[in-house]
Design a protein around this motif. Structure first.
Motif: not given
Length: 431
Positions: A126-134, A146-147, A154-156, A161-162
């Protein structure tokens, strides 16, 4: 310094004494042991990849086949273990090995399917909260999933992906670096997806602290427990984990392609924003009314999609019974002793030739050790192949890692001793 023959004899005597005093030793007799061409059991140190077959599993599968042959469709209700309620047979055993409440666990699907199902519910950018940490170097199937999820939204992945790598020159991650990265990402972080044990290095993680750090930033914490379940004592409920997934063919000894499992913390039962639902996740009281509306079953069972595959689920019953019969503290203690003994022998015999990349601290490893042989990938692979020729079953992970897992349910201290002997001989012969 290499040990003298006398010292090595003492070392094998020590291994035999440890085996003689092992209160878990009788469990070895409950497994089928693969046999080498010389007629002796293989030195099987590959339970982190595929656990050995419980003898009781063969009987359980035979019973299900016999019920199918004799009962046909009636077996759904009248088989020895009625198929329609088959998943209920796993609950107590899964509670025991995960530290969950009865409603928080379910046996279903396979690991990556379950990961997709969990991310569909719990990765909600949601909004800026979209990061996934692995972790960098995550198991490839997890990263593929995850990809796929990022693409679905529809996210880059370059932006969302961090991947956290160890410090330069180090093989494993420091817990403080994981916590610092979570804090750095802050309100941009949606999900931390982490392994209980890293498959390549064998590093075990403090899941409770990782979960606490994620929650402090308003993110969720999910775990791939494929290399942790049946390996380490877990307390998923008390650790406040949001969800976890696993396979059952490694330390749970349920056979190739066995049914996997899933944990969902009870606080999400009524608040999960969505799920990819199917009829076996429907409330069993009304499932066969075939109504168009989906009414989820209570708890993690509400995430099930299809009825369980009976023939690939039955072996798990045999293994879970052994885990319930064995004291989890004794299993963990033996695991720590087996790996400590392996580390001691490796240090005595081959420390100039072999680097152990798994953490030395017992609390930071399970029963896996990952080894890198000096001389590069080609030599390492030749040594791995030579071990196989001499009856040692371990595995190879690209580009240059030999993994062993002395499993406390069926491995002996003598197995560890003999492995190091074979490794030392291979190192002499292959330069």
């Amino acid at each position: 310094m290499s040990a003298s023959p006398t010292e090595l004899g003492t070392a094998r005597d020590f291994a035999q004494d440890c085996d003689a005093a092992d209160i878990l030793a009788p469990f070895r007799k409950q497994f089928e042991l693969p046999i080498h061409a010389n007629g002796q059991p293989l030195i099987y140190l590959c339970g982190h990849s595929l656990g050995l077959a419980p003898r009781a599993a063969l009987d359980l599968v035979s019973e299900e086949l016999a019920d199918w042959a004799q009962l046909g469709v009636a077996g759904h209700h009248t088989a020895t273990r009625a198929w329609i309620d088959y998943a209920q047979n796993f609950i107590k055993g899964l509670q025991h090995v995960t530290g969950a409440t009865a409603n928080e666990v379910v046996a279903m699907n396979s690991l990556t399917i379950n990961l997709h199902l969990m991310m569909a519910s719990f990765y909600r950018p949601v909004g800026m909260r979209d990061k996934v940490l692995i972790e960098a170097g995550a198991f490839s199937s997890d990263r593929h999933a995850i990809l796929g999820q990022l693409s679905w939204h529809k996210l880059d992945p370059e932006e969302t992906l961090i991947e956290l790598a160890p410090r330069p020159g180090e093989e494993t991650l420091r817990l403080e670096d994981i916590e610092a990265k979570i804090e750095e990402l802050g309100n941009e972080l949606a999900l931390v997806l982490w392994p209980g044990v890293q498959y390549r290095t064998g590093q075990a993680f403090d899941c409770a602290r990782i979960t606490k750090a994620a929650h402090a930033q308003g993110a969720l914490a999910g775990f791939d427990m494929a290399h942790a379940i049946g390996n380490l004592p877990l307390q998923l409920h008390d650790w406040d984990v949001d969800f976890a997934v696993w396979c059952s063919y490694k330390y749970l000894n349920a056979g190739p392609g066995a049914i996997g499992g899933c944990f969902v913390h009870e606080r999400h039962f009524d608040s999960a924003p969505s799920r990819l639902s199917g009829w076996w996740g429907h409330d069993p009281k009304t499932r066969f009314q075939m109504a168009p509306e989906f009414r989820p079953a209570v708890g993690a069972a509400g995430w099930a999609v299809s009825n369980p595959p009976i023939f690939s689920a039955a072996p798990l019953l045999a293994s879970l019974e052994m885990f319930r019969a064995a004291d989890i503290g004794e299993l963990r203690a033996k695991s720590a002793r087996l790996t400590a003994y392996a580390l001691r022998l490796l240090q005595e015999r081959v420390s100039k030739e072999v680097q152990v990349i798994t953490p030395a601290a017992p609390e930071e490893r399970g029963n896996q050790l990952s080894l890198r042989v000096n001389g590069g990938q080609r030599r390492g692979r030749r040594i791995f192949d030579a071990l196989g020729d001499h009856g040692v079953v371990c595995d190879w992970r690209e580009p240059d890692i030999i993994r062993i897992a002395p499993v406390p349910l069926y491995n002996r201290f003598v197995d560890v001793f003999d492995f190091v002997e074979e490794l030392a001989e291979a190192l002499k012969e292959i330069t």
